[in-house]
Design a protein around this motif. Sequence first.
Motif, PDB file in Angstrom:
ATOM      1  N   GLN A   5      20.917  -5.964   7.040  1.00  0.00           N
ATOM      2  CA  GLN A   5      19.508  -6.312   7.075  1.00  0.00           C
ATOM      3  C   GLN A   5      18.380  -6.448   7.644  1.00  0.00           C
ATOM      4  N   ASN A   6      18.993  -5.598   8.757  1.00  0.00           N
ATOM      5  CA  ASN A   6      18.083  -5.150  10.110  1.00  0.00           C
ATOM      6  C   ASN A   6      18.643  -3.506   9.469  1.00  0.00           C
ATOM      7  N   GLU A   7      19.715  -3.278   8.314  1.00  0.00           N
ATOM      8  CA  GLU A   7      19.181  -1.543   9.180  1.00  0.00           C
ATOM      9  C   GLU A   7      18.787  -1.549   7.417  1.00  0.00           C
ATOM     10  N   LEU A   8      18.462  -1.986   6.260  1.00  0.00           N
ATOM     11  CA  LEU A   8      17.652  -2.095   5.333  1.00  0.00           C
ATOM     12  C   LEU A   8      16.223  -2.557   5.599  1.00  0.00           C
ATOM     13  N   ILE A   9      15.642  -2.970   6.553  1.00  0.00           N
ATOM     14  CA  ILE A   9      13.834  -3.089   6.976  1.00  0.00           C
ATOM     15  C   ILE A   9      13.643  -2.099   7.960  1.00  0.00           C
ATOM     16  N   THR A  10      15.119  -1.737   8.341  1.00  0.00           N
ATOM     17  CA  THR A  10      13.924  -0.660   8.916  1.00  0.00           C
ATOM     18  C   THR A  10      14.154   0.268   9.006  1.00  0.00           C
ATOM     19  N   ARG A  11      15.432   0.746   7.899  1.00  0.00           N
ATOM     20  CA  ARG A  11      15.794   3.025   7.779  1.00  0.00           C
ATOM     21  C   ARG A  11      14.383   3.253   7.055  1.00  0.00           C
ATOM     22  N   ILE A  12      14.076   4.632   7.002  1.00  0.00           N
ATOM     23  CA  ILE A  12      13.026   5.494   6.078  1.00  0.00           C
ATOM     24  C   ILE A  12      13.033   6.647   5.416  1.00  0.00           C
ATOM     25  N   GLY A  13      14.139   6.691   6.224  1.00  0.00           N
ATOM     26  CA  GLY A  13      14.595   8.199   5.880  1.00  0.00           C
ATOM     27  C   GLY A  13      14.765   8.532   3.957  1.00  0.00           C
ATOM     28  N   PRO A  14      14.747   9.142   3.263  1.00  0.00           N
ATOM     29  CA  PRO A  14      14.820   9.772   2.243  1.00  0.00           C
ATOM     30  C   PRO A  14      16.121   8.701   1.720  1.00  0.00           C
ATOM     31  N   GLY A  15      16.326   8.829   0.109  1.00  0.00           N
ATOM     32  CA  GLY A  15      17.264   7.539  -0.376  1.00  0.00           C
ATOM     33  C   GLY A  15      17.711   6.222   0.413  1.00  0.00           C
ATOM     34  N   THR A  16      16.385   6.115   1.358  1.00  0.00           N
ATOM     35  CA  THR A  16      16.862   4.628   1.764  1.00  0.00           C
ATOM     36  C   THR A  16      15.892   3.986   1.140  1.00  0.00           C
ATOM     37  N   PRO A  17      15.883   2.378   0.847  1.00  0.00           N
ATOM     38  CA  PRO A  17      15.489   1.473   0.042  1.00  0.00           C
ATOM     39  C   PRO A  17      14.416   1.201   0.801  1.00  0.00           C
ATOM     40  N   CYS A  18      14.734   1.629   2.214  1.00  0.00           N
ATOM     41  CA  CYS A  18      13.289   0.372   2.678  1.00  0.00           C
ATOM     42  C   CYS A  18      11.665   1.840   2.707  1.00  0.00           C
ATOM     43  N   GLY A  19      12.761   3.195   2.834  1.00  0.00           N
ATOM     44  CA  GLY A  19      11.898   4.525   2.671  1.00  0.00           C
ATOM     45  C   GLY A  19      10.681   4.557   1.248  1.00  0.00           C
ATOM     46  N   ALA A  20      11.641   3.898   0.110  1.00  0.00           N
ATOM     47  CA  ALA A  20      11.714   4.143  -1.211  1.00  0.00           C
ATOM     48  C   ALA A  20      10.262   2.932  -1.776  1.00  0.00           C
ATOM     49  N   LEU A  21      10.095   2.009  -0.670  1.00  0.00           N
ATOM     50  CA  LEU A  21       9.237   0.791  -0.766  1.00  0.00           C
ATOM     51  C   LEU A  21       7.539   1.396   0.042  1.00  0.00           C
ATOM     52  N   LEU A  22       8.613   2.352   0.758  1.00  0.00           N
ATOM     53  CA  LEU A  22       7.153   2.674   2.116  1.00  0.00           C
ATOM     54  C   LEU A  22       6.243   4.369   1.376  1.00  0.00           C
ATOM     55  N   ARG A  23       7.325   4.742   0.259  1.00  0.00           N
ATOM     56  CA  ARG A  23       6.316   5.626  -0.581  1.00  0.00           C
ATOM     57  C   ARG A  23       5.997   4.974  -1.438  1.00  0.00           C
ATOM     58  N   SER A  24       5.447   3.482  -1.529  1.00  0.00           N
ATOM     59  CA  SER A  24       4.360   3.170  -2.388  1.00  0.00           C
ATOM     60  C   SER A  24       3.419   3.669  -2.282  1.00  0.00           C
ATOM     61  N   TYR A  25       2.711   3.817  -1.098  1.00  0.00           N
ATOM     62  CA  TYR A  25       1.507   3.576  -0.139  1.00  0.00           C
ATOM     63  C   TYR A  25       1.345   4.771   0.140  1.00  0.00           C
ATOM     64  N   TRP A  26      -0.330   5.462   0.488  1.00  0.00           N
ATOM     65  CA  TRP A  26      -1.048   6.175   0.824  1.00  0.00           C
ATOM     66  C   TRP A  26      -0.947   5.914   2.023  1.00  0.00           C
ATOM     67  N   GLN A  27      -0.127   7.107   3.094  1.00  0.00           N
ATOM     68  CA  GLN A  27      -0.126   6.767   4.557  1.00  0.00           C
ATOM     69  C   GLN A  27      -0.614   7.420   5.657  1.00  0.00           C
ATOM     70  N   PRO A  28      -1.140   7.095   6.267  1.00  0.00           N
ATOM     71  CA  PRO A  28      -1.935   8.146   6.926  1.00  0.00           C
ATOM     72  C   PRO A  28      -1.166   9.501   7.423  1.00  0.00           C
ATOM     73  N   VAL A  29      -1.660  10.424   7.570  1.00  0.00           N
ATOM     74  CA  VAL A  29      -0.465  11.631   7.925  1.00  0.00           C
ATOM     75  C   VAL A  29      -1.452  13.002   9.469  1.00  0.00           C
ATOM     76  N   ALA A  30      -2.212  12.173   9.188  1.00  0.00           N
ATOM     77  CA  ALA A  30      -3.268  12.893  10.711  1.00  0.00           C
ATOM     78  C   ALA A  30      -4.805  12.548  10.925  1.00  0.00           C
ATOM     79  N   LEU A  31      -5.109  12.251  11.798  1.00  0.00           N
ATOM     80  CA  LEU A  31      -6.100  12.855  12.105  1.00  0.00           C
ATOM     81  C   LEU A  31      -7.328  13.473  11.705  1.00  0.00           C
ATOM     82  N   LEU A  32      -8.599  13.530  11.023  1.00  0.00           N
ATOM     83  CA  LEU A  32      -8.806  14.852  10.527  1.00  0.00           C
ATOM     84  C   LEU A  32      -9.786  15.581  12.161  1.00  0.00           C
ATOM     85  N   ASP A  33      -9.708  14.390  13.200  1.00  0.00           N
ATOM     86  CA  ASP A  33      -9.628  15.171  14.968  1.00  0.00           C
ATOM     87  C   ASP A  33      -9.012  16.209  15.108  1.00  0.00           C
TER      88      ASP A  33
END
Length: 466
Positions: A5-33
């Motif tokens: 379960q710990n693996e499931l909720i922490t691994r976020i690379g391409p093809g992982t279930p939690c990665g798929a979840l986090l790819r559902s959202y806009w994510q910050p990628v850089a500051l304009l600064d």
Amino acid sequence: MHAEQNELITRIGPGTPCGALLRSYWQPVALLDEFDPRLDPKMAHRQVKAVRLLGESLVLFRDGRGRFGLLDRACPHRGADLEFGRCEEEGLRCPFHGWKFAADGTCLETPAEPLGSTLHQRIRQRSYPVIERAGVLFTWLGAEGSTPPALPALDCFLAPPSHSFAFKGLWHCNWLQAFEVGIDPAHPSFLHRYLDDGSLTDDEAYGRQFRAASVGDVEGERWPMTRVMREFHRPEIRFESVADGVLRLTALRPMTERLTHVRVTHALFPATFVIPLSEKITITQMHVPVDDTHTFWYSFFTGFAEPLDQEAMRAQRLACVTLPDYVPIHGRHDDWRFDPAEQRARTYLGMGEDDINLHDQWAVESMGAIQDRTREHLGTSDKVIMANRRTLLKAIETVRGGGRPPMALDAGAAAALTGPDTIDCIAPAERWSEFWSEQAAAKRAGATWLGAARRDESAARIGAAE
Ligand code: FES
Ligand SMILES: [Fe+2]
């Protein structure tokens, strides 16, 4: 928690279930600064930056027309690194054989091919949309061909540039433990405890967490948040769902028969919290996985009264990191600057008084790159963390089943998700619930940039107490 379960909720690379979840959202990628030559002199020559996000290697650039593009980093020709690309008027050109890509991934030219070649028409580099909000560039790594969700109408996205400031920092740990600190209302009484409160009027305190006063008073005396946290360390923690994916956290610290300290914050699934910095400034903090063992926090500071002094806030925080990658100066390599003499005499932790982020950084990094949750023992004060993990596990299953997780909003739901209010106040014990909503409403009323309709609307939705 089981290891799987710990693996499931922490691994976020391409093809992982939690990665798929986090790819559902806009994510910050850089500051304009990060594109400002004053902060990164290389940007004076070419506005190109390699970035890592959710375990993927990407290149972010601004073309000669000012458009931002985010592309896979390896050139689709023979894989050379586009970070070293030539930044041109219409796009980014690979220096190996001159293939050129527009911000949307279109291949514009393959200049080594014979005249009349149509190869470029069959080539496309994977590109990701980029939008700017409140000084931060966001992207969305969802499946090609699907539609990104809408961003909610949070205060931090509505405030004008004069009332906004954004900063970020890298932590050497997994995204989930980084987020779990922010939804833990018990820790400030210990981790951030100062044995001395400092002055409430001290300019040095501007923009620093817990150095400001709680709203309200104790028999005419203003109390700094630090004093409340130190003297009342056993909060009664409550939480309730105020919208799908939005938890309101209320930490109550009864002070006297007549007075109760109330701290209201919000957790927005999957990795954002909203907390008060001071009476008139809130912090919205997002936690973005770089990969499984590195995380960027992005903080949005939002002013509800005067404009923010961005120069001062930036200078304070730049003193704690190295550019261009926003890596903290202190960390595991120097024991997070731990000083046992300070721990004995001045602070509970012993890692300095100026940079509160360093305290949280120690907490999340000292657990190890990915916290081993099979060995932890949770208490009553961890109830929000448990609730969030349940939501996370459920959302992973939802996405696995092809469904829409909480906070992957359509335009209507996004427009309706406003605020949320957050406050740190000393309230009359018998009417603390009304009191904090009144104080939050007063703060909102002072934000001229919100507009009257929006101020009321927001209070009606998720700002006010039920
Ligand atoms: S590898 Fe990029 S153009 Fe050849
Ligand atoms: Fe903290």
